[in-house]
Design an enzyme around this catalytic site. Structure first.
Site, PDB file in Angstrom:
ATOM      1  N   SER A  23      44.462  35.597  50.814  1.00 14.03           N
ATOM      2  CA  SER A  23      43.897  34.365  50.245  1.00 14.03           C
ATOM      3  C   SER A  23      45.063  33.502  49.786  1.00 14.03           C
ATOM      4  CB  SER A  23      43.023  34.725  49.039  1.00 14.03           C
ATOM      5  OG  SER A  23      42.730  33.581  48.278  1.00 14.03           O
TER       6      SER A  23
ATOM      7  N   TYR B  53      40.782  39.608  41.316  1.00 12.59           N
ATOM      8  CA  TYR B  53      40.691  39.132  42.709  1.00 12.59           C
ATOM      9  C   TYR B  53      42.074  38.752  43.244  1.00 12.59           C
ATOM     10  CZ  TYR B  53      39.559  36.358  46.793  1.00 12.59           C
ATOM     11  OH  TYR B  53      39.521  35.873  48.080  1.00 12.59           O
TER      12      TYR B  53
END
Ligand SMILES: NC(=O)c1ccc[n+]([C@@H]2O[C@H](COP(=O)([O-])OP(=O)(O)OC[C@H]3O[C@@H](n4cnc5c(N)ncnc54)[C@H](OP(=O)(O)O)[C@@H]3O)[C@@H](O)[C@H]2O)c1
Length: 267
Positions: A138, A151
């Site tokens: 990401s 995350y």
């Protein structure tokens, strides 16, 4: 016939990967929890591309799920040529008040399942001296992200892990790539709880799942890069600039940007 395994293939970016891989001539094994949605994607692949599509409903947060999957495919005589480790989710809010079960499941899915699947499917690829493994990181892989602390840490793991295996496997015939998308239009933000925390949605502009897939295959087809950032020019800058800034400044800047806007129990 070459076969690709796509995790998180029932919707979102994984569905787009499954369709593109089928278009490129792969039979597809599709894994996620939602049996009905997986079957719908499998049917779309069969109808549109005439490829074999095998849906397998599995919760990859279960510690033995990667072994179950590997054993089942071995028993069925299905060798995996392309592993697309895409399944993952985030959770938005202060760590101290987050749901413990959700953050443990996130590490199990984003880190442990991805690592275990890579380990198990890499061995036969090395024996065959060919294969491709793409892991989804990401834009959050590149810096600490307060209010999405776990995350971002899982995605930093994915990037670091994949780049290391890219170098380790340079002479094995197995190609590794970390794909790091910026904000993309999927169910991700709803699942992460952004909407119930005062954000109307992610900050536009959002990329499409198809553009993430296109950036991945451009990187695989035209370069030997270990990493590709799939997104806007701002996403690309955000992957590059953090290496020049003090970590404390990055963390504090992100904290002020991501601090929950509503006064509920997550703020
Ligand atoms: N969207 C973004 O802005 C963005 C940005 C950067 C990176 N990413 C990454 O891209 C990947 C795909 O996310 P997305 O945006 O497509 O999100 P999404 O629309 O929420 O899709 C997530 C996929 O993962 C599957 N999944 C979730 N939990 C699972 C579990 N326990 N076991 C097996 N499958 C599971 C879901 O299917 P079921 O619910 O049927 O299980 C679904 O197919 C993730 O790794 C995410 O972190 C997304």
């Amino acid at each position: 016939m070459p076969t690709a395994l796509v995790t998180g293939a029932s919707y979102g970016i994984g569905r787009a990967y499954a369709l593109e891989l089928a278009k490129r001539g792969y039979d597809i094994v599709l894994v996620a929890r939602s049996a009905d949605k997986l079957e719908a994607v499998a049917e779309e692949i069969r109808a549109t591309h005439g490829k074999t599509a095998t849906p397998i409903a599995l919760d990859l947060t279960e510690p033995d799920a990667p072994t179950q999957l590997f054993s089942r495919l071995q028993a069925d005589g299905i060798a995996i040529d392309f592993l697309m480790n895409n399944a993952g989710f985030g959770d938005y809010g202060a760590f101290a008040t987050s749901d413990r079960g959700k953050i443990v499941a996130m590490v199990q899915l984003n880190v442990l399942a991805l690592t275990d699947l890579t380990y198990q499917f890499l061995q036969p690829m090395i024996e065959r001296k060919s294969g491709t493994i793409v892991n989804i990181g990401s834009i959050a892989s590149f810096q600490p992200l307060p209010y999405m602390a776990v995350y971002a840490a899982t995605k930093a793991f994915v990037l670091n892990f994949t780049e290391a295996l890219w170098a380790e496997n340079a002479d094995t015939g197995v190609r590794f790539l970390a794909c790091c998308p910026g904000a993309t239009e999927t169910e991700f933000f709803k699942t992460a709880g952004f909407l119930e925390n005062g954000f109307s949605s992610a900050q536009p502009p959002l990329s499409s799942p198809e553009s993430v897939v296109q950036a991945t295959f451009e990187a695989l087809d035209r370069s030997n890069d270990a990493t590709v950032v799939a997104g806007t020019a701002i996403d690309k800058a955000m992957s590059f600039l953090p290496r020049f800034l003090p970590r404390e400044l990055l963390a504090k800047g992100a904290a002020s940007q991501f601090r929950p806007k509503s006064n509920d129990n997550k703020s």
